[in-house]
Write an enzyme that holds these catalytic residues in place. Structure first.
Site, short mmCIF file in Angstrom:
data_model
loop_
_atom_site.label_atom_id
_atom_site.label_comp_id
_atom_site.label_asym_id
_atom_site.label_seq_id
_atom_site.Cartn_x
_atom_site.Cartn_y
_atom_site.Cartn_z
N PHE A 159 0.86 -1.19 0.00
CA PHE A 159 0.00 0.00 0.00
C PHE A 159 0.89 1.23 0.00
CE2 PHE A 159 -2.17 3.64 1.65
CZ PHE A 159 -3.36 3.62 0.96
N ASP A 172 9.45 3.10 2.01
CA ASP A 172 8.24 3.86 2.32
C ASP A 172 7.98 3.73 3.82
OD1 ASP A 172 5.76 4.89 2.80
OD2 ASP A 172 4.80 4.00 1.04
N LYS A 230 2.43 11.21 7.11
CA LYS A 230 1.63 10.97 8.31
C LYS A 230 2.13 11.74 9.54
CE LYS A 230 -0.99 7.08 6.77
NZ LYS A 230 -0.60 6.11 5.76
C1 LIG Z 1 -0.80 6.17 4.31
C2 LIG Z 1 0.29 5.64 3.47
C3 LIG Z 1 0.60 6.23 2.23
C4 LIG Z 1 -0.23 7.34 1.62
O1 LIG Z 1 -0.30 8.48 2.41
P1 LIG Z 1 -1.46 9.56 2.13
O2 LIG Z 1 -1.08 10.72 2.99
O3 LIG Z 1 -2.76 8.93 2.55
O4 LIG Z 1 -1.43 9.88 0.68
C5 LIG Z 1 1.68 5.74 1.53
N1 LIG Z 1 2.43 4.72 2.02
C6 LIG Z 1 2.16 4.14 3.19
C7 LIG Z 1 3.01 3.02 3.68
C8 LIG Z 1 1.07 4.56 3.96
O5 LIG Z 1 0.76 3.95 5.11
#
Ligand SMILES: *Cc1c(COP(=O)(O)O)cnc(C)c1O
Length: 408
Positions: A146, A231, A260
């Site tokens: 994700f 990520d 985040k």
């Molecule tokens: C939440 C998340 C994203 C996307 O972040 P948004 O601010 O919702 O666009 C990308 N990678 C990971 C691992 C995430 O948990």
């Protein structure tokens, strides 16, 4: 669950249902106030927040330091665009680069934008530095990933809900099984510019790869001259008991993707962090964002870096996480089939046939604990790192009671 909802809540739910696009299926809780690890709904009921906005609230709701910085900045300067400099951005860039041990930072807003930015950087690096033939760059990702919701990012998702009916898809991605270094090695070829991975797969259900996997990915990517992009948008910034989950595995990626918690739960702030040999490929005009690096975001982001520099939140995640894990392990065989956790981040698989994850989340909410299901039967717990040990114990008591009720 809707039958006995209090009146304010019902009025709000009807409004959201009528006027909001239905791209979410939230629990029927309408929050109106929050502080620390606790939220209050419109009818005055209190809940312990065990989701923390998917780790965007690692430092809790309304952290006094972050709120003070944001309020002071609101009175002074909120936006310049990148057409000019602002006096908050420089300190934030330096602070975050040094926190990560890297040369430079590309500031953006949302997590998905950080991922998109890294994809562009990796491709440009591939053509300009590695010498890959034009338009052939390949990025390797993992099954179950994700990384966000844009059209390019969902092009390499294998979740049908995220992907179906949103094509045509962006080419240039190859997906391999997560946690399988041999499969990754076999997928790397001369056109590969990067490997993009979550160090722990959050949305997939807190899937922790075998110990040594990330180190092996690092070794393979270094050998092949391929970028390793971590990520850490959800795993980073304290949640796993370290500043980055890569730290726990003794690994330094080429690019960190952050988001985040970087915005302290106040404003969206994301970033790509890396060395000049990689991030330096971007030239003026090739990438940008109207709000990226705005002074309000930068002020809050710098204050977040300051909180992380103390190490207190990372330590809390380690200590509280160990206690949480011991309590959760005791539920295995009593309505739970498996627990996975690192730091203060746990995925709890509910026994098949007992109840859906959604049902367990609803019953937890009735008992004053906010948590979120993922992938049908998993409950994820990720409370703010400011939660107290006895509060966490109480939350597990509620889960234990819910499971006992369901088992009859
Ligand atoms: C939440 C998340 C994203 C996307 O972040 P948004 O601010 O919702 O666009 C990308 N990678 C990971 C691992 C995430 O948990």
């Amino acid at each position: 669950m809707t039958a006995h909802l209090a009146s304010e809540t019902q009025r709000y739910l009807a409004q959201a249902e009528e006027f909001g696009a239905h791209n979410y299926h939230p629990l029927p809780i309408v929050v109106s106030e929050a502080f620390g690890a606790w939220v209050t709904d419109v009818d005055g009921k209190r809940y312990l927040d065990c989701l923390a906005a998917y780790s965007a609230l690692n430092f809790g709701h309304a952290h006094p330091v972050l709120v003070d910085v944001a309020k002071a900045q609101l009175d002074r300067l909120t936006l310049t665009s990148r057409a000019f400099h602002n006096d908050r951005l420089g300190p934030f860039l330096e602070g975050l680069a040094k926190l990560a041990g890297k040369d430079m930072v590309l500031p953006m807003n949302t997590g998905a934008e950080a991922v998109e930015s890294a994809i562009k950087v990796a491709r440009a690096w591939g053509y300009r530095v590695k010498g890959v033939e034009h338009d052939r760059a390949k990025i390797i990702v993992a099954n179950g990933n994700f990384h966000g919701r844009t059209t390019t990012i969902i092009s390499f998702s294998d979740d049908p809900d995220a992907r179906d009916d949103f094509g045509p898809y962006t080419p240039g991605f190859v997906s391999v099984p997560y946690g399988d270094a041999a499969a990754l090695a076999a997928a790397i070829d001369d056109d590969t510019v990067a490997v993009l991975l979550e160090p722990i797969q959050g949305e997939a259900g807190i899937v922790v790869p075998p110990h040594g996997y990330l180190a092996e990915v690092r070794r393979l990517t270094l050998d092949a001259g391929v970028l390793f992009i971590a990520d850490e948008i959800q795993s980073g910034l304290g949640r796993t008991g370290a500043t980055f989950q890569c730290d726990n595995e003794g690994v330094i990626p080429d690019l960190y993707l952050l988001g985040k918690a970087l915005g302290g739960g106040i404003v969206p702030v994301s970033a790509v962090v890396g060395d000049a040999s990689v991030l330096g490929v971007l030239r003026p005009g090739e990438h940008g964002s109207t709000f990226g690096g705005n002074p309000l975001a930068a002020a809050v982001g710098l204050a977040v870096v300051g909180l992380l520099e103390t190490g207190d939140y990372q330590r809390r995640a380690r200590e509280l996480g160990a206690g949480l894990r011991a309590r959760l392990d005791a539920l295995v065989g009593r309505g739970v089939v498996e627990v996975r956790s690192v730091g203060l981040w746990a995925g709890i698989d509910i026994a098949p046939g007992l109840a859906s994850g959604r049902r367990v989340a609803e019953l937890l909410a009735e008992r004053g604990v906010l948590a979120k299901d993922t992938h049908g039967s998993t409950i994820r717990l990720a409370p703010p790192l400011v939660v107290e040990a006895d509060e966490l114990d109480w939350a597990v008591d509620q889960l234990e009671a819910v499971l006992a009720d369901l088992r009859g």
